[in-house]
Design an enzyme around this catalytic site. Structure first.
Site, PDB file in Angstrom:
ATOM      1  N   ASP A 294       0.079   5.128   0.819  1.00 36.61           N
ATOM      2  CA  ASP A 294      -0.063   6.102   1.916  1.00 36.61           C
ATOM      3  C   ASP A 294      -0.149   5.391   3.269  1.00 36.61           C
ATOM      4  O   ASP A 294      -1.033   4.566   3.489  1.00 36.61           O
ATOM      5  CB  ASP A 294      -1.306   6.964   1.684  1.00 36.61           C
ATOM      6  CG  ASP A 294      -1.227   7.709   0.344  1.00 36.61           C
ATOM      7  OD1 ASP A 294      -0.129   8.190   0.003  1.00 36.61           O
ATOM      8  OD2 ASP A 294      -2.253   7.769  -0.362  1.00 36.61           O
TER       9      ASP A 294
ATOM     10  N   ASP B 127       0.879  -1.161   0.000  1.00 40.70           N
ATOM     11  CA  ASP B 127       0.000   0.000   0.000  1.00 40.70           C
ATOM     12  C   ASP B 127       0.929   1.227   0.000  1.00 40.70           C
ATOM     13  O   ASP B 127       2.092   1.121   0.396  1.00 40.70           O
ATOM     14  CB  ASP B 127      -0.879  -0.034   1.257  1.00 40.70           C
ATOM     15  CG  ASP B 127      -1.684   1.240   1.408  1.00 40.70           C
ATOM     16  OD1 ASP B 127      -2.238   1.716   0.397  1.00 40.70           O
ATOM     17  OD2 ASP B 127      -1.737   1.767   2.543  1.00 40.70           O
TER      18      ASP B 127
HETATM   19 MG   LIG Z   1      -2.784   3.330   3.383  1.00 42.88          MG
END
Ligand SMILES: [Mg+2]
Length: 400
Positions: free
Chosen positions: A241, A239
Site C-alpha cells: 500500500d 511494500d
Molecule cells: Mg505502505
C-alpha cells in the site's frame, strides 16, 4: 488470447552425448549444483505463475514419474509417458489431449534465464509459434536462425561459425501446431518450425539472459557453478500500500486497487532484470476483523493476474495479519512479522534465498525502512514523487 497457464517440458531424450551419466538417469534429472537440473526449470515456471506443468517423459520415464501430482506452490505437475520414441514432435503429438490451446514448451536440458511471461506477451494477433532467441558468439554450434523483423525466415543447420541468433529452446505455441505433424518420428525443431517459418508463421523474440545447454560434457560441468549462481538472484522487497497500489486504507478487494503510476512497469522491469520480487505488507485489517487472510490471499492472486497481462509477476506475497493492541482475536498482540520487524523479509528470503548484497526494499513509511535496515538490505523511500519504474530504473542503474 487468454493468458498462457501451462508449461510443457520435453524430458524424454536419451542424452547419449553425456555417455554413462545418462545410463540410469534421464539427462534433465542429472544433479546440477545440489538438485536435479530439471528442478531449476520447474521452480522457474512455478514462480512465473504457470498453473500446470506437463513433463513429457520417454527414456527412463519411471524415474521422471515420481514428479507426477506434486505441487510447486500453486503449480501442479503431471507426467505423461510417450508410448514409443517418436522425436520431440512425437512427444507433443502423444500429449495432445492434455495440451492447452496455447502453452509454453521448453527443452528439459537447457536453461535460458529470461522473464518467461515476457515471451507470452502478444503485441498483435498471437502467432502459431513464438521462439525465444539468443545472440551468441558462435551460432554454428547450435544452428543459426535468420529473422526479418519479428519473423523467423529460416533455420540453418549447424555449421558456419560466427555470431548469430540461435533457437534457445523455449517456445509459446498454439495447439494447432500439432496439425503440422504428418509423419512420425519427427522433430519440432527440424521438421515443424522450418515448415511454419516458410509460411511466415513463426515469430522470434530476442532475449539476452544467460543460456546453458547441459547436453555436452563441458557445458554440463560448467552448469555446476553457473546454475547455482544464476538462481542466487537479488530480491526487490516491495511494500504494497502506497508503493504498488495507492494507499486507500485497508484495501481488501480488487475494486479498491488503484495501481501507483509506473508500478506494473516497475515490477516488469525487475522481472526482466532477473530479480525476485516479493511484497511485504502489514495487513492489520485482519486482526481488526475488517477482512480475512483469505480475502488478502485472493486479492494478491487477482493482482498477479493483472500483472500477468503485462508480462509481470510477483514471486511471493508476504503479509502480517497481526496488530499489537487492536482487535479481539489471537492475532492481537506482539509478533515478529509486523514491520518495523523484519519477519516478512525473512520469510521472503527463506522462500527464495536471494543474494542479499544486491537486494533492496522500497517503502513509503519509516517502519518499512527500519525493517530493511534490521534485515540488512538497502531501503529506498518512495511516496509517489516519480513513477515507480523510474525509481526502480535509477536503483538498477546504481544512481540511488
Ligand atoms: Mg505502505
Amino acid at each position: 488470447m487468454n493468458r498462457v497457464e501451462q508449461a510443457v517440458f520435453l524430458v524424454g531424450g536419451r542424452g547419449t552425448r553425456l555417455g554413462a551419466l545418462t545410463h540410469h538417469t534421464p539427462k534433465p534429472l542429472l544433479k546440477v549444483g545440489s538438485a536435479p537440473f530439471l528442478e531449476t526449470l520447474l521452480n522457474e515456471a512455478a514462480r512465473h505463475g504457470f498453473r500446470e506443468i506437463l513433463l513429457l517423459a520417454g527414456h527412463l520415464a519411471e524415474i521422471v514419474r515420481h514428479y507426477d501430482g506434486l505441487m510447486i506452490r500453486d503449480c501442479r505437475l503431471k507426467v505423461l509417458v510417450e508410448p514409443s520414441e517418436a522425436g520431440t514432435a512425437g512427444a507433443l503429438h502423444f500429449a495432445r489431449p492434455h495440451l492447452a490451446e496455447r502453452f509454453l514448451l521448453a527443452n528439459g536440458d537447457s536453461f535460458f534465464d529470461i522473464n518467461l511471461l515476457a515471451l507470452t506477451q502478444d503485441t498483435g494477433a498471437a502467432p502459431v509459434a513464438r521462439l525465444a532467441l539468443r545472440l551468441v558468439e558462435d551460432a554454428g554450434r547450435y544452428g543459426r536462425v535468420e529473422v526479418k523483423g519479428d519473423r523467423i525466415t529460416s533455420f540453418r543447420e549447424k555449421g558456419d561459425s560466427g555470431a548469430g541468433l540461435i533457437n534457445a529452446g523455449i517456445y509459446v505455441l498454439q495447439k494447432s501446431v500439432i496439425d503440422r505433424i504428418s509423419t512420425l518420428p519427427a522433430s519440432i525443431e527440424k521438421d515443424i518450425f522450418p515448415q511454419l517459418a516458410e509460411l511466415g508463421l513463426v515469430e522470434g523474440r530476442v532475449f539476452d539472459g544467460a543460456f546453458i545447454d547441459i547436453g555436452i560434457p563441458d557445458d554440463f560441468a560448467r552448469a555446476q557453478t553457473l546454475i547455482p549462481n544464476l538462481t542466487k538472484r537479488p530480491m526487490a522487497f516491495l511494500d504494497r500500500d502506497g508503493v504498488i497500489n495507492r494507499d486507500v486504507g485497508y484495501a481488501s478487494r480488487p475494486d479498491q486497487i488503484e495501481w501507483m503510476p509506473g508500478a506494473i512497469k516497475a515490477i516488469r522491469l525487475l522481472n526482466d532484470r532477473g530479480f525476485y520480487v516479493a511484497t511485504v505488507t502489514n495487513q492489520a485489517g485482519i486482526a481488526r476483523g475488517f477482512y480475512t487472510a483469505d480475502d488478502v490471499i485472493h486479492l494478491h492472486a487477482w493482482m498477479n493476474e493483472q500483472l500477468a497481462k503485462h508480462g509481470a509477476h510477483v514471486d511471493s506475497w508476504h503479509f502480517c495479519p497481526h496488530h499489537p493492541t487492536e482487535g479481539l482475536t489471537d492475532l492481537t498482540g506482539p509478533c515478529a512479522c509486523r514491520k518495523p520487524n523484519p519477519g516478512l523479509l525473512e520469510a521472503a528470503a527463506d522462500t527464495w534465498h536471494p543474494d542479499r548484497g544486491r537486494s533492496f526494499l522500497i517503502g513509503d513509511k519509516a517502519t518499512d525502512l527500519q525493517a530493511a535496515n534490521t534485515f540488512g538490505v538497502v531501503g529506498h523511500f518512495y511516496e509517489g514523487q516519480i513513477p515507480l519504474d523510474e525509481l526502480v530504473g535509477k536503483i538498477l542503474a546504481g544512481r540511488l
